[in-house]
Design an enzyme around this catalytic site. Structure first.
Site, PDB file in Angstrom:
ATOM      1  N   CYS A  61      -2.345  -0.039   7.515  1.00 51.27           N
ATOM      2  CA  CYS A  61      -1.612   1.227   7.357  1.00 51.27           C
ATOM      3  C   CYS A  61      -1.772   2.121   8.580  1.00 51.27           C
ATOM      4  O   CYS A  61      -0.812   2.777   9.004  1.00 51.27           O
ATOM      5  CB  CYS A  61      -2.076   1.929   6.097  1.00 51.27           C
ATOM      6  SG  CYS A  61      -1.695   0.959   4.608  1.00 51.27           S
ATOM      7  N   GLU A  89       0.880   3.936   1.749  1.00 48.82           N
ATOM      8  CA  GLU A  89       1.310   4.401   3.077  1.00 48.82           C
ATOM      9  C   GLU A  89       2.481   3.574   3.597  1.00 48.82           C
ATOM     10  O   GLU A  89       3.414   4.103   4.201  1.00 48.82           O
ATOM     11  CB  GLU A  89       0.160   4.291   4.094  1.00 48.82           C
ATOM     12  CG  GLU A  89      -1.094   5.062   3.742  1.00 48.82           C
ATOM     13  CD  GLU A  89      -2.112   4.214   2.989  1.00 48.82           C
ATOM     14  OE1 GLU A  89      -1.712   3.494   2.040  1.00 48.82           O
ATOM     15  OE2 GLU A  89      -3.294   4.269   3.342  1.00 48.82           O
ATOM     16  N   HIS A 105       0.862  -1.187   0.000  1.00 48.67           N
ATOM     17  CA  HIS A 105       0.000   0.000   0.000  1.00 48.67           C
ATOM     18  C   HIS A 105       0.897   1.235   0.000  1.00 48.67           C
ATOM     19  O   HIS A 105       2.015   1.198   0.538  1.00 48.67           O
ATOM     20  CB  HIS A 105      -0.895   0.008   1.245  1.00 48.67           C
ATOM     21  CG  HIS A 105      -2.069  -0.915   1.154  1.00 48.67           C
ATOM     22  ND1 HIS A 105      -3.139  -0.860   2.017  1.00 48.67           N
ATOM     23  CD2 HIS A 105      -2.348  -1.919   0.273  1.00 48.67           C
ATOM     24  CE1 HIS A 105      -4.022  -1.781   1.686  1.00 48.67           C
ATOM     25  NE2 HIS A 105      -3.557  -2.449   0.638  1.00 48.67           N
ATOM     26  N   CYS A 111      -6.335   1.939   5.726  1.00 46.48           N
ATOM     27  CA  CYS A 111      -6.915   0.714   6.280  1.00 46.48           C
ATOM     28  C   CYS A 111      -6.251   0.405   7.628  1.00 46.48           C
ATOM     29  O   CYS A 111      -5.361   1.119   8.072  1.00 46.48           O
ATOM     30  CB  CYS A 111      -6.712  -0.444   5.301  1.00 46.48           C
ATOM     31  SG  CYS A 111      -4.980  -1.005   5.216  1.00 46.48           S
TER      32      CYS A 111
END
Lengths: 171, 171
Positions: free
Chosen positions: A96, A65, A63, A93
């Site tokens: 993260c 992040e 992801h 999410c």
């Protein structure tokens, strides 16, 4: 609900760095990745920026992040990245948000809320859980429409592909 | 509270793989890392195993669970690692529990509960949140005392160091 900035300068600051995150998300779109991006900032300085690379890395850990926190940690040479703000085009999410708490960032600013898996107020509120040993300020709804348009473009394009050629996405 | 296994065979199975995770955690102790380890299993087959490597990687993302999920994804060649069980010596945090949901594992078995940051029932219950698009079975308390002893050994050793030579740890 859009955030009510305390001053025009603050709003300009938030819009400026979210603009950079949105540009980064457009790069993801060009690379056929889900257009979500993150930019880590200390004051006016960008420490790291990246976009979702789950398809490229063939990994659900890639992801935006996570990539940015990893890059920033390596650049600064420390685990903890205090006094920084993370701009993200979609509400982070659980994974993260948990990583953000571990990294001890000061603030997260996101564009679009994520009712399906958001962990900064939508499903969980990980950054502000008082029993964890660090809390993070949250600002949501900055340039959310632009982020939504990018995601809609991406998924509209995917839906045009025959079903057997579609990749299963998540963020 | 210790888990009540449905059969002696199930208890033996859980103890066996948690034993492998505890051995892996001992390797962390030898490497001066926080002794926490994870083993991903499909039936009787170990897909991946690793221990916490936050100090080695100088990264707060290098939790045992994250390393194992990453390794397993690369080995299998898919983002999603369905029908697998993750054995962990400490209750996973938010980041790791979120990653487990993204990876779609079927079950998590942990040894020691973590009241400070556990996200499999202690502070959050990420694996069983009904609004997320995947849920994971949870079994806790398998060989918890042995995990506790390992962690106590590690932190007792750290406390003997002069304060300015101590590394700040978290998991």
């Amino acid at each position: 609900m859009a955030y009510s900035a305390t001053s025009p300068q603050e709003l300009e600051y938030l819009h400026h760095f979210m603009g950079i995150a949105l540009q980064e998300a457009e790069k993801a779109l060009q690379d056929d990745e889900v257009p979500i991006a993150a930019v880590l900032v200390a004051g006016q300085e960008i420490i790291a920026q990246n976009h979702n690379q789950t398809a490229h890395h063939n990994s659900n850990l890639a992801h935006a992040e996570m990539l940015v926190l990893e890059q920033a940690g390596q650049k600064i040479g420390r685990w903890r990245i205090r006094e920084t703000t993370l701009f993200v085009t979609l509400e982070p999410c659980c994974m993260c948000a948990g990583a953000m708490v571990l990294a001890r960032i000061a603030k997260v600013v996101y564009a679009l809320a994520d009712a399906k898996s958001g962990a900064c107020g939508s499903i969980f509120n990980v950054p502000q859980e008082p029993r964890l040993n660090h809390q993070i300020s949250i600002i949501g709804g900055i340039r959310s429409e632009e982020s939504k348009v990018l995601l809609q473009q991406f998924f509209a394009c995917k839906r045009r592909k025959p079903k057997d050629r579609r990749i299963q996405y998540y963020w």
